[in-house]
Design a protein around this motif. Structure first.
Motif, short mmCIF file in Angstrom:
data_model
loop_
_atom_site.label_atom_id
_atom_site.label_comp_id
_atom_site.label_asym_id
_atom_site.label_seq_id
_atom_site.Cartn_x
_atom_site.Cartn_y
_atom_site.Cartn_z
N GLU A 47 0.81 -1.22 0.00
CA GLU A 47 0.00 0.00 0.00
C GLU A 47 0.84 1.27 0.00
OE1 GLU A 47 -3.62 2.13 2.51
OE2 GLU A 47 -3.12 0.02 2.87
N THR A 48 1.93 1.30 0.77
CA THR A 48 2.78 2.49 0.81
C THR A 48 3.41 2.75 -0.54
OG1 THR A 48 3.26 2.22 3.17
CG2 THR A 48 4.79 3.56 1.89
N ARG A 49 3.91 1.70 -1.18
CA ARG A 49 4.52 1.88 -2.49
C ARG A 49 3.47 2.27 -3.53
NH1 ARG A 49 7.78 -2.56 -0.61
NH2 ARG A 49 6.65 -4.15 -1.78
N ALA A 50 2.26 1.73 -3.41
CA ALA A 50 1.18 2.10 -4.32
C ALA A 50 0.82 3.57 -4.16
CB ALA A 50 -0.04 1.23 -4.07
N VAL A 51 0.79 4.06 -2.92
CA VAL A 51 0.51 5.48 -2.66
C VAL A 51 1.56 6.36 -3.36
CG1 VAL A 51 0.51 7.27 -0.88
CG2 VAL A 51 -0.75 5.16 -0.52
N CYS A 52 2.82 5.96 -3.27
CA CYS A 52 3.89 6.73 -3.89
C CYS A 52 3.76 6.74 -5.41
CB CYS A 52 5.25 6.15 -3.50
SG CYS A 52 5.67 6.33 -1.75
N LEU A 53 3.49 5.59 -5.99
CA LEU A 53 3.36 5.50 -7.44
C LEU A 53 2.20 6.35 -7.95
CD1 LEU A 53 4.00 1.67 -7.87
CD2 LEU A 53 5.51 3.51 -8.63
N LEU A 54 1.09 6.33 -7.24
CA LEU A 54 -0.06 7.13 -7.64
C LEU A 54 0.24 8.63 -7.52
CD1 LEU A 54 -2.92 5.04 -6.01
CD2 LEU A 54 -2.61 5.43 -8.46
N ALA A 55 0.94 9.02 -6.46
CA ALA A 55 1.29 10.43 -6.29
C ALA A 55 2.21 10.91 -7.41
CB ALA A 55 1.97 10.64 -4.93
N LEU A 56 3.13 10.06 -7.82
CA LEU A 56 4.11 10.43 -8.85
C LEU A 56 3.51 10.46 -10.25
CD1 LEU A 56 7.13 8.45 -7.42
CD2 LEU A 56 6.97 10.94 -7.63
N LEU A 57 2.24 10.09 -10.37
CA LEU A 57 1.57 10.22 -11.66
C LEU A 57 1.42 11.68 -12.08
CD1 LEU A 57 -1.28 7.55 -11.64
CD2 LEU A 57 0.67 7.65 -13.19
N ASP A 58 1.72 12.62 -11.18
CA ASP A 58 1.65 14.03 -11.57
C ASP A 58 2.79 14.42 -12.49
OD1 ASP A 58 3.83 14.21 -9.89
OD2 ASP A 58 2.96 15.70 -8.55
N GLY A 59 3.75 13.50 -12.71
CA GLY A 59 4.84 13.75 -13.64
C GLY A 59 6.00 14.54 -13.07
N ARG A 60 5.86 14.99 -11.82
CA ARG A 60 6.92 15.80 -11.22
C ARG A 60 7.82 14.95 -10.32
NH1 ARG A 60 3.15 20.60 -8.89
NH2 ARG A 60 1.85 18.80 -8.34
N ALA A 61 8.97 15.51 -9.98
CA ALA A 61 9.87 14.85 -9.05
C ALA A 61 9.50 15.25 -7.63
CB ALA A 61 11.32 15.25 -9.34
N TRP A 62 9.44 14.28 -6.74
CA TRP A 62 9.13 14.51 -5.33
C TRP A 62 10.35 14.18 -4.49
CZ3 TRP A 62 3.79 14.03 -2.86
CH2 TRP A 62 2.77 14.32 -3.78
N THR A 63 10.51 14.87 -3.38
CA THR A 63 11.54 14.49 -2.44
C THR A 63 11.04 13.32 -1.61
OG1 THR A 63 10.81 15.94 -0.64
CG2 THR A 63 12.30 16.90 -2.28
N ALA A 64 11.99 12.61 -1.02
CA ALA A 64 11.62 11.49 -0.16
C ALA A 64 10.78 11.98 1.02
CB ALA A 64 12.88 10.78 0.33
N GLY A 65 11.12 13.16 1.55
CA GLY A 65 10.36 13.71 2.67
C GLY A 65 8.93 14.02 2.30
N GLU A 66 8.72 14.59 1.11
CA GLU A 66 7.36 14.90 0.65
C GLU A 66 6.52 13.64 0.51
OE1 GLU A 66 8.24 18.91 -2.02
OE2 GLU A 66 8.44 16.91 -2.92
N LEU A 67 7.13 12.59 -0.04
CA LEU A 67 6.40 11.33 -0.22
C LEU A 67 6.12 10.67 1.13
CD1 LEU A 67 8.08 9.75 -3.37
CD2 LEU A 67 5.70 10.48 -3.14
N ALA A 68 7.06 10.80 2.06
CA ALA A 68 6.83 10.22 3.39
C ALA A 68 5.64 10.87 4.07
CB ALA A 68 8.09 10.38 4.25
#
Length: 239
Positions: free
Chosen positions: A24-45
Protein backbone atom coordinates in the motif's frame (compact mmCIF):
# COMPACT_ATOMS: atom_id res chain seq x y z
CA UNK A 1 4.76 -39.65 -16.50
CA UNK A 2 4.07 -35.96 -16.70
CA UNK A 3 6.52 -34.02 -18.81
CA UNK A 4 7.44 -30.73 -17.09
CA UNK A 5 6.50 -27.70 -19.15
CA UNK A 6 9.12 -25.12 -20.01
CA UNK A 7 8.66 -22.16 -17.71
CA UNK A 8 8.08 -18.84 -19.42
CA UNK A 9 11.24 -16.77 -18.81
CA UNK A 10 9.10 -13.69 -18.21
CA UNK A 11 7.28 -15.27 -15.27
CA UNK A 12 9.89 -14.44 -12.58
CA UNK A 13 10.13 -10.81 -13.75
CA UNK A 14 6.35 -10.47 -13.78
CA UNK A 15 6.13 -11.90 -10.27
CA UNK A 16 8.77 -9.46 -9.00
CA UNK A 17 6.98 -6.54 -10.63
CA UNK A 18 3.67 -7.55 -9.06
CA UNK A 19 5.34 -7.87 -5.66
CA UNK A 20 6.80 -4.39 -5.97
CA UNK A 21 3.38 -2.82 -6.51
CA UNK A 22 1.60 -5.08 -4.01
CA UNK A 23 2.30 -2.83 -1.04
CA UNK A 24 0.00 0.00 0.00
CA UNK A 25 2.78 2.49 0.81
CA UNK A 26 4.52 1.88 -2.49
CA UNK A 27 1.18 2.10 -4.32
CA UNK A 28 0.51 5.48 -2.66
CA UNK A 29 3.89 6.73 -3.89
CA UNK A 30 3.36 5.50 -7.44
CA UNK A 31 -0.06 7.13 -7.64
CA UNK A 32 1.29 10.43 -6.29
CA UNK A 33 4.11 10.43 -8.85
CA UNK A 34 1.57 10.22 -11.66
CA UNK A 35 1.65 14.03 -11.57
CA UNK A 36 4.84 13.75 -13.64
CA UNK A 37 6.92 15.80 -11.22
CA UNK A 38 9.87 14.85 -9.05
CA UNK A 39 9.13 14.51 -5.33
CA UNK A 40 11.54 14.49 -2.44
CA UNK A 41 11.62 11.49 -0.16
CA UNK A 42 10.36 13.71 2.67
CA UNK A 43 7.36 14.90 0.65
CA UNK A 44 6.40 11.33 -0.22
CA UNK A 45 6.83 10.22 3.39
CA UNK A 46 4.42 12.91 4.59
CA UNK A 47 2.01 12.10 1.76
CA UNK A 48 2.06 8.38 2.58
CA UNK A 49 1.89 8.99 6.33
CA UNK A 50 4.96 6.91 7.17
CA UNK A 51 8.35 7.56 8.75
CA UNK A 52 11.15 8.82 6.52
CA UNK A 53 13.22 5.70 7.21
CA UNK A 54 10.31 3.44 6.20
CA UNK A 55 9.69 5.41 3.03
CA UNK A 56 13.39 5.32 2.12
CA UNK A 57 13.33 1.53 2.21
CA UNK A 58 10.30 1.43 -0.08
CA UNK A 59 11.85 3.91 -2.53
CA UNK A 60 15.00 1.81 -2.68
CA UNK A 61 12.97 -1.19 -3.79
CA UNK A 62 11.07 0.81 -6.43
CA UNK A 63 14.28 2.28 -7.83
CA UNK A 64 16.01 -1.12 -7.87
CA UNK A 65 12.97 -2.58 -9.60
CA UNK A 66 13.12 0.01 -12.38
CA UNK A 67 9.82 1.72 -11.57
CA UNK A 68 11.43 4.93 -10.28
CA UNK A 69 14.52 6.93 -11.07
CA UNK A 70 16.29 9.12 -8.54
CA UNK A 71 18.68 12.01 -8.41
CA UNK A 72 20.26 13.92 -5.56
CA UNK A 73 20.61 17.67 -5.22
CA UNK A 74 22.42 18.66 -2.07
CA UNK A 75 20.70 17.05 0.90
CA UNK A 76 17.58 16.20 -1.06
CA UNK A 77 16.77 12.96 -2.82
CA UNK A 78 14.30 13.35 -5.67
CA UNK A 79 12.40 10.51 -7.31
CA UNK A 80 10.07 10.31 -10.29
CA UNK A 81 8.44 7.59 -12.37
CA UNK A 82 11.00 5.94 -14.63
CA UNK A 83 9.10 6.63 -17.84
CA UNK A 84 5.69 6.85 -19.49
CA UNK A 85 5.33 3.06 -19.58
CA UNK A 86 5.38 2.91 -15.80
CA UNK A 87 2.79 5.69 -15.63
CA UNK A 88 0.49 3.82 -18.02
CA UNK A 89 0.91 0.62 -16.01
CA UNK A 90 -0.08 2.35 -12.75
CA UNK A 91 -3.01 4.20 -14.32
CA UNK A 92 -4.27 1.05 -16.06
CA UNK A 93 -4.13 -0.94 -12.83
CA UNK A 94 -5.93 1.85 -10.95
CA UNK A 95 -8.64 1.89 -13.62
CA UNK A 96 -9.31 -1.79 -13.02
CA UNK A 97 -9.99 -1.41 -9.31
CA UNK A 98 -13.69 -1.95 -8.63
CA UNK A 99 -15.40 1.24 -7.40
CA UNK A 100 -17.20 -0.90 -4.81
CA UNK A 101 -13.89 -1.71 -3.10
CA UNK A 102 -12.70 1.89 -2.77
CA UNK A 103 -13.59 3.55 0.53
CA UNK A 104 -15.47 6.84 0.39
CA UNK A 105 -13.94 10.19 1.43
CA UNK A 106 -13.43 10.56 5.17
CA UNK A 107 -14.13 14.31 5.27
CA UNK A 108 -15.13 17.32 3.17
CA UNK A 109 -11.54 18.06 2.21
CA UNK A 110 -11.05 14.57 0.77
CA UNK A 111 -14.40 14.80 -1.03
CA UNK A 112 -13.44 18.15 -2.61
CA UNK A 113 -10.02 16.86 -3.66
CA UNK A 114 -11.56 13.73 -5.16
CA UNK A 115 -14.11 15.78 -7.07
CA UNK A 116 -11.39 18.04 -8.47
CA UNK A 117 -9.28 15.04 -9.54
CA UNK A 118 -12.26 13.46 -11.31
CA UNK A 119 -13.03 16.75 -13.07
CA UNK A 120 -9.52 17.25 -14.45
CA UNK A 121 -6.01 16.06 -13.61
CA UNK A 122 -2.69 15.12 -15.10
CA UNK A 123 -1.91 11.46 -15.69
CA UNK A 124 1.90 11.58 -15.74
CA UNK A 125 2.30 13.96 -18.70
CA UNK A 126 -1.16 14.10 -20.29
CA UNK A 127 -4.65 15.24 -19.26
CA UNK A 128 -7.16 12.88 -17.66
CA UNK A 129 -10.49 12.90 -15.86
CA UNK A 130 -13.54 14.47 -17.46
CA UNK A 131 -11.28 17.10 -19.04
CA UNK A 132 -9.13 14.45 -20.73
CA UNK A 133 -12.20 12.58 -21.96
CA UNK A 134 -13.81 15.80 -23.25
CA UNK A 135 -10.66 16.70 -25.19
CA UNK A 136 -10.47 13.19 -26.64
CA UNK A 137 -14.14 13.28 -27.65
CA UNK A 138 -13.73 16.71 -29.24
CA UNK A 139 -10.71 15.61 -31.28
CA UNK A 140 -12.58 12.48 -32.36
CA UNK A 141 -15.80 14.26 -33.32
CA UNK A 142 -13.81 16.63 -35.52
CA UNK A 143 -12.09 13.64 -37.17
CA UNK A 144 -8.70 14.75 -35.88
CA UNK A 145 -8.37 11.50 -33.94
CA UNK A 146 -9.69 8.03 -34.77
CA UNK A 147 -10.28 5.26 -32.23
CA UNK A 148 -11.56 2.33 -34.28
CA UNK A 149 -8.37 0.22 -34.21
CA UNK A 150 -6.45 2.01 -31.51
CA UNK A 151 -5.81 5.73 -31.22
CA UNK A 152 -4.29 7.46 -34.26
CA UNK A 153 -4.11 11.04 -35.44
CA UNK A 154 -5.54 11.67 -38.90
CA UNK A 155 -3.85 13.88 -41.47
CA UNK A 156 -6.26 16.60 -40.40
CA UNK A 157 -5.22 15.96 -36.81
CA UNK A 158 -1.53 16.36 -37.60
CA UNK A 159 -2.35 19.59 -39.40
CA UNK A 160 -4.40 20.81 -36.43
CA UNK A 161 -1.51 20.34 -34.02
CA UNK A 162 0.81 22.17 -36.41
CA UNK A 163 -1.49 25.13 -37.03
CA UNK A 164 -2.34 25.39 -33.33
CA UNK A 165 1.35 25.70 -32.55
CA UNK A 166 1.70 22.43 -30.66
CA UNK A 167 4.88 20.69 -31.84
CA UNK A 168 4.93 16.89 -31.96
CA UNK A 169 8.23 15.13 -31.38
CA UNK A 170 8.12 12.21 -33.80
CA UNK A 171 11.77 11.20 -33.47
CA UNK A 172 11.45 8.79 -30.55
CA UNK A 173 9.89 5.35 -30.15
CA UNK A 174 6.93 6.56 -28.12
CA UNK A 175 3.59 6.21 -29.95
CA UNK A 176 2.26 9.41 -31.45
CA UNK A 177 -1.20 8.70 -30.02
CA UNK A 178 -2.08 6.12 -27.40
CA UNK A 179 -5.24 5.22 -25.51
CA UNK A 180 -4.93 5.37 -21.72
CA UNK A 181 -7.82 3.96 -19.69
CA UNK A 182 -9.13 6.64 -17.33
CA UNK A 183 -9.57 5.26 -13.82
CA UNK A 184 -12.41 7.64 -12.89
CA UNK A 185 -14.29 7.75 -16.19
CA UNK A 186 -13.59 4.13 -17.23
CA UNK A 187 -13.04 5.31 -20.80
CA UNK A 188 -9.81 5.91 -22.75
CA UNK A 189 -8.28 9.35 -23.02
CA UNK A 190 -5.47 10.55 -25.29
CA UNK A 191 -1.90 9.79 -24.22
CA UNK A 192 1.34 9.32 -26.14
CA UNK A 193 3.33 12.11 -27.78
CA UNK A 194 0.19 14.01 -28.81
CA UNK A 195 -1.39 13.77 -25.36
CA UNK A 196 1.78 14.97 -23.66
CA UNK A 197 2.23 17.84 -26.12
CA UNK A 198 -1.38 18.97 -25.69
CA UNK A 199 -1.09 18.90 -21.88
CA UNK A 200 2.21 20.78 -21.91
CA UNK A 201 0.78 23.42 -24.25
CA UNK A 202 -2.42 23.80 -22.22
CA UNK A 203 -0.44 24.46 -19.03
CA UNK A 204 2.17 26.74 -20.60
CA UNK A 205 -0.47 28.82 -22.42
CA UNK A 206 -2.64 29.13 -19.33
CA UNK A 207 -5.57 27.14 -20.69
CA UNK A 208 -5.31 25.03 -17.55
CA UNK A 209 -3.69 25.55 -14.16
CA UNK A 210 -2.77 23.15 -11.40
CA UNK A 211 -4.77 23.42 -8.20
CA UNK A 212 -3.93 22.15 -4.74
CA UNK A 213 -1.07 19.81 -3.96
CA UNK A 214 -2.42 16.86 -5.96
CA UNK A 215 -2.59 16.29 -9.72
CA UNK A 216 -5.82 18.22 -10.14
CA UNK A 217 -6.07 20.92 -12.82
CA UNK A 218 -8.85 23.27 -13.83
CA UNK A 219 -9.67 25.07 -17.05
CA UNK A 220 -9.21 28.84 -16.89
CA UNK A 221 -11.53 31.40 -18.46
CA UNK A 222 -8.97 31.83 -21.25
CA UNK A 223 -8.90 28.06 -21.67
CA UNK A 224 -12.68 27.86 -21.92
CA UNK A 225 -12.74 30.44 -24.71
CA UNK A 226 -9.81 28.88 -26.56
CA UNK A 227 -11.05 25.29 -26.37
CA UNK A 228 -14.50 26.39 -27.53
CA UNK A 229 -12.93 28.17 -30.53
CA UNK A 230 -10.45 25.43 -31.44
CA UNK A 231 -12.49 22.32 -30.75
CA UNK A 232 -16.06 23.47 -30.12
CA UNK A 233 -15.83 22.15 -26.58
CA UNK A 234 -18.55 22.83 -24.06
CA UNK A 235 -16.64 23.16 -20.80
CA UNK A 236 -19.75 23.55 -18.65
CA UNK A 237 -19.59 19.85 -17.91
CA UNK A 238 -16.17 20.37 -16.33
CA UNK A 239 -17.43 22.66 -13.58
Amino acid sequence: MLVPMTKDPQAPQLARLAALIADETRAVCLLALLDGRAWTAGELARHAGVAASTLSEHLGKLVAGGLLTEERQGRHRYVRLADARVAHLVEDLAARVSPDTVRGPRNLREASAGSAMARGRTCYDHLAGRLGIALTDALTSRQLLVQETGFALTEAGLAWFETTGIPLDRTGRRPLARACLDWTERRPHLAGVAGAALCRHALSEGWCVRIGSERAVKVTEEGKRTLAELLGMDVKALR
